[in-house]
Scaffold this motif. Structure first.
Motif, PDB file in Angstrom:
ATOM      1  N   GLU A 285      17.607   9.868   3.010  1.00 56.99           N
ATOM      2  CA  GLU A 285      17.208  11.321   3.899  1.00 56.99           C
ATOM      3  C   GLU A 285      15.646  11.068   2.266  1.00 56.99           C
ATOM      4  N   PHE A 286      14.559  11.264   3.456  1.00 58.62           N
ATOM      5  CA  PHE A 286      12.848  11.269   3.085  1.00 58.62           C
ATOM      6  C   PHE A 286      12.372  12.315   2.116  1.00 58.62           C
ATOM      7  N   LEU A 287      11.284  11.717   0.998  1.00 61.37           N
ATOM      8  CA  LEU A 287      11.206  12.727  -0.521  1.00 61.37           C
ATOM      9  C   LEU A 287      10.304  12.557   0.193  1.00 61.37           C
ATOM     10  N   THR A 288       9.037  11.638  -0.493  1.00 58.11           N
ATOM     11  CA  THR A 288       7.857  11.753  -0.235  1.00 58.11           C
ATOM     12  C   THR A 288       7.035  10.017   0.257  1.00 58.11           C
ATOM     13  N   TYR A 289       5.904  10.372  -0.172  1.00 54.45           N
ATOM     14  CA  TYR A 289       5.097   8.885   0.725  1.00 54.45           C
ATOM     15  C   TYR A 289       4.153   9.213  -0.110  1.00 54.45           C
ATOM     16  N   PHE A 290       3.894   8.547  -0.473  1.00 55.99           N
ATOM     17  CA  PHE A 290       2.475   7.529  -0.745  1.00 55.99           C
ATOM     18  C   PHE A 290       1.593   6.607  -0.607  1.00 55.99           C
ATOM     19  N   GLN A 291       0.294   7.054   0.208  1.00 50.16           N
ATOM     20  CA  GLN A 291      -0.590   6.004   0.608  1.00 50.16           C
ATOM     21  C   GLN A 291      -1.274   5.481  -0.923  1.00 50.16           C
ATOM     22  N   ASN A 292      -1.672   4.008  -1.563  1.00 52.58           N
ATOM     23  CA  ASN A 292      -1.667   3.658  -2.551  1.00 52.58           C
ATOM     24  C   ASN A 292      -1.403   5.097  -3.471  1.00 52.58           C
ATOM     25  N   GLU A 293      -2.846   6.178  -4.016  1.00 54.21           N
ATOM     26  CA  GLU A 293      -2.783   7.088  -5.007  1.00 54.21           C
ATOM     27  C   GLU A 293      -2.440   8.109  -4.252  1.00 54.21           C
ATOM     28  N   ALA A 294      -2.302   8.428  -3.397  1.00 51.55           N
ATOM     29  CA  ALA A 294      -2.853   9.547  -1.960  1.00 51.55           C
ATOM     30  C   ALA A 294      -0.687   9.889  -1.882  1.00 51.55           C
ATOM     31  N   GLN A 295      -1.196  10.876  -1.955  1.00 53.19           N
ATOM     32  CA  GLN A 295       0.156  11.528  -2.275  1.00 53.19           C
ATOM     33  C   GLN A 295       0.262  12.041  -0.223  1.00 53.19           C
ATOM     34  N   LEU A 296       0.580  11.536   0.833  1.00 52.32           N
ATOM     35  CA  LEU A 296       0.295  12.257   2.131  1.00 52.32           C
ATOM     36  C   LEU A 296       1.065  12.760   2.163  1.00 52.32           C
ATOM     37  N   ASP A 297       2.519  12.420   1.819  1.00 47.77           N
ATOM     38  CA  ASP A 297       3.566  13.706   2.580  1.00 47.77           C
ATOM     39  C   ASP A 297       4.669  13.920   1.438  1.00 47.77           C
ATOM     40  N   LYS A 298       4.953  15.433   1.534  1.00 49.71           N
ATOM     41  CA  LYS A 298       6.074  15.640   0.209  1.00 49.71           C
ATOM     42  C   LYS A 298       6.491  16.707   0.748  1.00 49.71           C
ATOM     43  N   SER A 299       6.795  16.749   1.865  1.00 47.10           N
ATOM     44  CA  SER A 299       7.587  17.245   3.288  1.00 47.10           C
ATOM     45  C   SER A 299       8.697  17.743   2.368  1.00 47.10           C
ATOM     46  N   GLY A 300       9.435  16.203   1.773  1.00 49.48           N
ATOM     47  CA  GLY A 300      10.892  16.134   2.019  1.00 49.48           C
ATOM     48  C   GLY A 300      11.570  16.913   0.415  1.00 49.48           C
ATOM     49  N   LEU A 301      11.297  16.977  -0.472  1.00 49.13           N
ATOM     50  CA  LEU A 301      11.081  17.430  -1.433  1.00 49.13           C
ATOM     51  C   LEU A 301      11.859  18.557  -1.689  1.00 49.13           C
ATOM     52  N   PRO A 302      13.331  18.472  -1.600  1.00 51.71           N
ATOM     53  CA  PRO A 302      13.731  19.709  -1.685  1.00 51.71           C
ATOM     54  C   PRO A 302      13.634  20.807  -2.755  1.00 51.71           C
ATOM     55  N   SER A 303      12.601  20.806  -3.734  1.00 51.01           N
ATOM     56  CA  SER A 303      11.850  22.359  -4.926  1.00 51.01           C
ATOM     57  C   SER A 303      11.422  21.845  -5.322  1.00 51.01           C
ATOM     58  N   ASP A 304      10.867  22.814  -6.072  1.00 52.45           N
ATOM     59  CA  ASP A 304       9.613  22.200  -7.038  1.00 52.45           C
ATOM     60  C   ASP A 304       9.763  21.928  -8.090  1.00 52.45           C
TER      61      ASP A 304
ATOM     62  N   VAL B 252       0.543  -1.040  -0.241  1.00 60.14           N
ATOM     63  CA  VAL B 252      -0.103  -0.072   0.523  1.00 60.14           C
ATOM     64  C   VAL B 252       0.467   1.178  -0.463  1.00 60.14           C
ATOM     65  N   SER B 253       1.799   1.614   1.042  1.00 63.69           N
ATOM     66  CA  SER B 253       2.451   2.499   0.973  1.00 63.69           C
ATOM     67  C   SER B 253       4.528   2.595   0.505  1.00 63.69           C
ATOM     68  N   LEU B 254       4.357   3.508  -0.330  1.00 65.28           N
ATOM     69  CA  LEU B 254       5.230   3.926  -1.403  1.00 65.28           C
ATOM     70  C   LEU B 254       6.280   5.155  -0.571  1.00 65.28           C
ATOM     71  N   PHE B 255       7.138   5.099  -0.453  1.00 58.86           N
ATOM     72  CA  PHE B 255       8.719   6.143  -0.433  1.00 58.86           C
ATOM     73  C   PHE B 255       9.550   5.850  -1.392  1.00 58.86           C
ATOM     74  N   TRP B 256       9.594   7.308  -1.215  1.00 61.18           N
ATOM     75  CA  TRP B 256      10.603   7.781  -2.341  1.00 61.18           C
ATOM     76  C   TRP B 256      11.941   8.373  -1.169  1.00 61.18           C
ATOM     77  N   TYR B 257      13.515   8.514  -1.334  1.00 63.22           N
ATOM     78  CA  TYR B 257      14.294   8.976  -0.273  1.00 63.22           C
ATOM     79  C   TYR B 257      15.200   8.675  -0.852  1.00 63.22           C
ATOM     80  N   GLN B 258      16.392  10.348  -0.549  1.00 61.68           N
ATOM     81  CA  GLN B 258      17.074   9.952  -1.258  1.00 61.68           C
ATOM     82  C   GLN B 258      18.740  10.268  -0.485  1.00 61.68           C
ATOM     83  N   GLN B 259      19.481   9.874  -1.029  1.00 62.71           N
ATOM     84  CA  GLN B 259      21.004   9.120  -0.426  1.00 62.71           C
ATOM     85  C   GLN B 259      22.400  10.481  -1.139  1.00 62.71           C
ATOM     86  N   ALA B 260      22.739  10.914  -0.357  1.00 63.68           N
ATOM     87  CA  ALA B 260      24.097  11.550  -0.974  1.00 63.68           C
ATOM     88  C   ALA B 260      24.877  10.930  -0.533  1.00 63.68           C
ATOM     89  N   LEU B 261      26.265  10.857  -0.780  1.00 66.64           N
ATOM     90  CA  LEU B 261      27.208  10.165  -1.068  1.00 66.64           C
ATOM     91  C   LEU B 261      27.954  10.355   0.493  1.00 66.64           C
TER      92      LEU B 261
END
Lengths: 116, 113
Positions: free
Chosen positions: A44-63, A30-39
């Motif tokens: 580090e958390f980017l964004t989170y989906f529950q099914n098709e709903a994007q419930l949290d995008k607080s970690g996205l660094p820019s628009d 059900v849940s899907l997460f994106w993370y960014q890992q620098a060298l």
């Protein structure tokens, strides 16, 4: 069954180019997460989906960063007008449940993005 | 972004030695996880902890969820060459729309020359 898969595994982009990174989660998760890992850093958390709903995008660094999961399975992370600081490994993770007893996330191998 | 304080940053091991690493946070978590990441791969879950004070083992690995809910440690007993890699702690607060993991910066295990 199969684990989380990501494509491409490696991507080299010229600065200013748009890129799209794909994640195929474990079937039924059900849940899907994106993370960014620098060298040399932890993911580090980017964004989170529950099914098709994007419930949290607080970690996205820019628009310039945009993620979608239109049918609640495959997800795409898009980065517009890439910059050198976007160079990192982008990890996708999925988990079966989103509430109740804590559940664990299973990670894909990541997409290594290098922006020149 | 927020990252947990994980120590040591790196350590060298000889086969057969015991290894300890820990992780601290300024925030409370209701779940602590320990992952191992090999080069070119994503993190793989080693141990999950769900209750404060919980002590859990997985083969030669033992981890504990601190009573204050702000720390955790991982021990590896009788290390073997395949233990080499990067170990990450992660904290999470599951429930509602939350669920993202907050990671430490990692502890890199290498073999003594």
């Amino acid at each position: 069954g199969a684990g989380v898969s990501q494509s491409p595994r490696y991507k080299v982009a010229k600065r200013g180019q748009d890129v799209a990174l794909r994640c195929d989660p474990i079937s039924g998760h059900v849940s899907l997460f994106w993370y960014q890992q620098a060298l040399g850093q932890g993911p580090e958390f980017l964004t989170y989906f529950q099914n098709e709903a994007q419930l949290d995008k607080s970690g996205l660094p820019s628009d310039r960063f945009f993620a979608e999961r239109p049918e609640g399975s495959v997800s795409t992370l898009k980065i517009q007008r890439t910059q050198q600081e976007d160079s990192a490994v982008y990890l996708c993770a999925s988990s079966f449940r989103n509430k109740g007893p804590p559940e664990t996330q299973y990670f894909g191998p990541g997409t290594r993005l290098l922006v020149l | 972004g927020q990252q947990l304080n994980q120590s040591p940053q790196s350590m060298f091991i000889q086969e057969g030695e015991d290894v300890s690493m820990n992780c601290t946070s300024s925030s409370i978590f209701n779940t602590w996880l320990w992952y191992k990441q090999d080069p070119g791969e994503g993190p793989v879950l080693l141990i999950a902890l769900y209750k404060a004070g919980e002590l859990t083992s997985n083969g030669r690995l033992t981890a504990q969820f601190g009573i204050t809910r702000k720390d955790s440690f991982l021990n590896i007993s009788a290390s073997i060459p395949s233990d080499v890699g990067i170990y990450f702690c992660a904290g999470a607060n599951y429930g509602g729309s939350q669920g993202n993991l907050i990671f430490g910066k990692g502890t890199k295990l290498s073999v003594k020359p």
